[in-house]
Structure formats: structure tokens, C-alpha cells
Write a protein that holds these residues in place. Structure first.
Motif, PDB file in Angstrom:
ATOM      1  N   CYS A 246      -4.745   2.535   5.138  1.00  0.00           N
ATOM      2  CA  CYS A 246      -4.728   2.606   3.674  1.00  0.00           C
ATOM      3  C   CYS A 246      -5.855   3.488   3.145  1.00  0.00           C
ATOM      4  O   CYS A 246      -5.641   4.304   2.247  1.00  0.00           O
ATOM      5  CB  CYS A 246      -4.820   1.202   3.082  1.00  0.00           C
TER       6      CYS A 246
ATOM      7  N   VAL B 143      -2.948  -5.144   2.245  1.00  0.00           N
ATOM      8  CA  VAL B 143      -2.198  -4.134   2.997  1.00  0.00           C
ATOM      9  C   VAL B 143      -2.020  -4.604   4.438  1.00  0.00           C
ATOM     10  O   VAL B 143      -2.587  -5.608   4.867  1.00  0.00           O
ATOM     11  CB  VAL B 143      -2.948  -2.777   2.972  1.00  0.00           C
TER      12      VAL B 143
ATOM     13  N   SER C 182       0.814  -1.220   0.000  1.00  0.00           N
ATOM     14  CA  SER C 182       0.000   0.000   0.000  1.00  0.00           C
ATOM     15  C   SER C 182       0.845   1.266   0.000  1.00  0.00           C
ATOM     16  O   SER C 182       0.400   2.324   0.428  1.00  0.00           O
ATOM     17  CB  SER C 182      -0.912   0.020   1.236  1.00  0.00           C
TER      18      SER C 182
END
Length: 448
Positions: A75, A69, A47
Motif C-alpha cells: 500500500c 489493507v 486499498s
């Protein structure tokens, strides 16, 4: 391209067409006889800035896209920040952002990738980490899934060695910012299948990127040339005493969008440290000191320049200039450069490009391009040119590095590099490609 000479425009259009006519060596397959796998879903692992930008590209192209992620909440927050920036640049609007959100699925669970058609990893540039990741994916994903790695320099064959079927790994080297730059360097290893290459080309075309096929070698093609260009610009500092803003000004006056020192600060100078370590390249003394001081660029608010913590505005850094003077004071420099510092200071505000300094940075870069061609890791010099036009902001009116070299005159480039090689025989940047050596031999023969 209105101001681009017609012959350059035609040259680049031909290069664009040539890029699609890819062919693997030893009759392993080409664009005429290879079918891509059908791609309906894509996963991005990682990410970071690159991972988020790649995910945006695939979402906007209509693919169901999964991002794996470490933290979903973090994120999404970073994506919202990114959306705000992109809206300010008018590259995204509310409708496009809603489309991204409707196609994007964020998770921390690799098991969610078992039915994905194409996976592109964008984790840290670390061989051990990438091999561990692909070992895990190999046990999760369906057999038809194509694996892509966004590595910018690591050995594809070593990465793929952990896979039961190494033929399905392909390099997909995107460029930062990936949602803006239209180039992708597609890399094949010794086992990469034509199906994997065809799928990579099809996926890149779907997200409106130009793919250029290159072979597996340390740093591939784009970064090989880029490292030479950047190393030459550093030599101007620690050997000759030129300051970062002076070098950047020379290059932007020549027509580049940004100077090399600004680019290094933007990309993160710590990235260079990791890449040199991974590839066993000895750093110069100035680099070592910058790394010791954690001068990594914008991310640490100081690199070749210093940056305001709030605005990120770039400023000349007296401490960096002191370092340059310190390292260049007693430096050994066998290659003489005609321009002197007095002239540079007097003319700094004018549109002078100082051709000998330009040549010092660009002739070795051209030479590295010819070395890539003779090693067979790229098929045509025009493909190098279009890569640097699209991927680096090389002045389009020159046609790219290789065409620049030919415009300068191959005999002039060859003679200059051969002379520099006699002065610095152990410097890889001046180890002359056979194409240029042969020009010198032909000239010698014609004089006899």
C-alpha cells in the motif's frame, strides 16, 4: 463558468444550495432537525484506487485516518506511485504529501478500528464480502461509530441487515478519482438514521465534496442513468455498426469531456460485468464476447480500444472493429437513425455532433431521470443535473441531462420515446416515465 449562460449558472447555484436541504421520507428527519456525530477519526477499508483517494481526501482535511489493507508495504508503495502522478498533475505538492503522511496510519488489523468515529468501506462490489465485513465491524466498533459503504449499486438494506443497529449504515458513493471529483452520492436505506445522514453530509463538507441525498434502489440514481447512457451507446455498435472512436467523437463534439467507450475502458469493463451480475441484468451479446476475451480496458491493455503496455496510449483496435462489424451485420434494428455511415466518415474531422445520434443516447437517459423522480429516490431534477455536471463531465452549458431534455422540448422528447417504445416495447430504456406520458396526454386533450 465564464462561458456558461447566466440562467444555467443560476440554475446550478440553486441546485447546489438545494442539495444541502436534505430530507428523509416520512418525516424521519431533515437538515433542520438532525445533528451529526462529532468526527475526529476516519477509517478507510480497502486499498484500491478508490480507497487510497478517499484516504487522501480525509488526511488533507486534517482527520486522523486509518487505512485497513492486506499488505502495508504494498500500500505504501502504491501511495508513493500515486503521489508522483498527483505531483505531475500539480494536484499535490511536497507539503501536502507530508501532511497526508502525518495523518495516515496503515494497518492490516481491523481491531485498530474500535475507537474510530467514521468508517468507509471500499472493498470489492460483492454483497457476501460486504456483509461479512460489517458483521466483523459490528463486534469491534463503538456504538457511536457511523458505518459508510462506498457501494455503487448494492442494496443498502441487505448490507445493514447484519448490524445490531442498522440505522448507522449510510451509503457514501464516491466517484473515481475520488480525490478530484467533488461529488458524493449519499444513500439512505429504510433504517438509516438522520444522525447517520447528517454525519455523512458533515464529513463530505469537511473534505470539500457536494453531497446529494438519494434513496436505496438498484444502482441508485447516478449509475441508473449512466447505465442507460452506456447501453444506448453500445447499441450504436452492435445494432448499427458505429465504431467506438466514432461514438466517442460524436459525444465529445457535443461537449462531453470523454466519450462513453473511453470512460468504460478507464473504469474497467470488468466492473460492468460484476455490476450486471449482482443486479441480475442480462448483458448484450457484444458484452459477453468482450468479457470472454477479457477485454476489460486499460487494465488488460485492450477493451473498446487497445493500449500500449508501456505508455498506456490509446489506439484504435482493428480486432474490436471487426467484432462490431460481426455483431451488427445481421442485427435487427427497428429504430431508424437518420445519419448514415458515409456522412459520418466524410465529416469525422469536423465539429459535427449528429443530433439524432445524440438524442438516441441521451433521450432515454433523461427518461430514466424522470423515472427516478417518480419513484421518489431523488427529490428534484436539478440535483440529477448537478450530479452529472460534477460527477461525469456533462457539458455544463446544457445544465445537465434533465435541463437538456427540457431545452430540447418535453413534447419532442416524449413523442420520440413513445414512438421508440412502440417499436421496442420490451426494451426497458424506452419504457416511458409518467411525466413524459402525461405531456403526451395533455397534448392529445388540447387537440380534441
Amino acid at each position: 463558468m465564464d462561458k456558461v449562460p447566466e440562467e444555467v449558472r443560476n440554475y446550478l447555484m440553486e441546485a447546489h444550495q438545494l442539495a444541502g436541504q436534505w430530507s428523509l421520507p416520512n418525516n424521519r428527519g431533515d437538515h433542520t432537525n438532525s445533528e451529526p456525530n462529532e468526527i475526529n477519526s476516519v477509517a478507510i477499508i480497502g486499498s484500491g484506487t478508490m480507497g487510497k483517494a478517499m484516504a487522501i481526501c480525509f488526511c488533507l482535511a486534517g482527520f486522523e485516518t486509518v487505512m485497513v489493507v492486506r499488505s502495508e508495504q504494498k500500500c505504501w508503495k502504491e501511495l508513493e506511485d500515486m503521489f508522483s502522478i498527483e505531483k505531475a498533475f500539480k494536484r499535490l505538492n511536497d507539503a501536502r504529501i507530508e501532511k497526508i503522511k502525518s495523518k495516515l496510519h496503515i494497518t492490516t488489523d481491523l481491531q485498530k478500528l474500535k475507537d474510530i468515529d467514521l468508517i468507509v468501506e471500499s472493498v470489492f462490489e460483492d454483497m457476501k464480502l460486504k456483509k461479512e465485513l460489517f458483521t466483523t465491524l459490528d463486534g469491534i466498533c463503538k456504538s457511536s461509530c457511523i458505518f459508510g459503504t462506498n457501494t455503487s449499486s448494492l442494496d443498502l438494506d441487505e448490507i445493514s441487515s447484519v448490524l445490531g443497529d442498522p440505522s448507522r449504515l449510510v451509503g457514501l458513493h464516491f466517484f473515481n478519482p475520488a480525490n478530484v471529483i467533488r461529488l458524493v452520492e449519499v444513500i439512505y436505506g429504510s433504517k438509516t438514521s438522520p444522525t447517520a445522514i447528517a454525519t455523512a453530509f458533515q464529513a463530505c463538507e469537511s473534505i470539500k465534496k457536494l453531497s446529494v441525498l438519494v434513496g436505496n434502489c438498484p444502482s441508485f440514481v447516478f449509475n441508473r442513468l449512466l447505465y442507460v447512457y452506456f447501453d444506448q451507446s453500445q447499441k450504436l455498435m452492435y445494432q448499427y455498426g458505429y465504431l467506438p472512436h466514432q461514438i466517442d467523437k460524436i459525444i465529445t463534439n457535443f461537449g462531453f469531456l470523454m466519450g462513453p467507450m473511453t470512460v468504460a475502458d478507464m473504469n474497467g469493463f470488468d466492473v460492468m460485468e460484476k455490476l450486471k451480475k449482482e443486479n441480475g441484468i442480462e448483458p448484450n451479446a457484444l458484452e459477453k464476447e468482450m468479457w470472454r476475451q477479457k477485454r476489460f480496458g486499460r487494465k488488460t491493455n485492450r477493451g473498446f480500444y487497445k493500449y500500449d503496455k508501456k505508455t498506456q496510449r490509446k489506439e484504435i483496435d482493428p480486432e474490436m472493429e471487426k467484432l462490431v462489424r460481426q455483431y451488427s451485420q445481421n442485427a435487427k434494428k427497428n429504430i431508424q437513425i437518420l445519419n448514415d455511415q458515409v456522412l459520418l466518415f466524410q465529416s469525422f474531422h469536423r465539429n459535427f455532433c449528429f443530433q439524432d445520434l445524440i438524442n438516441f443516447m441521451l433521450y432515454p437517459t433523461v427518461n430514466e431521470g424522470f423515472r427516478c423522480l417518480e419513484e421518489g429516490v431523488i427529490s428534484h431534477e436539478s440535483l440529477i443535473d448537478i450530479m452529472f455536471i460534477l460527477g461525469f463531465g456533462w457539458p455544463i452549458n446544457t445544465g445537465g441531462p434533465m435541463r437538456f431534455g427540457r431545452t430540447e422540448g418535453m413534447e419532442k422528447v416524449a413523442n420520440t420515446l413513445l414512438h421508440w417504445n412502440t417499436l421496442e416495447p420490451n426494451d426497458r430504456a424506452y419504457m416511458v416515465a409518467e411525466e413524459l406520458k402525461n405531456i403526451d396526454k395533455k397534448n392529445m386533450s388540447s387537440k380534441l
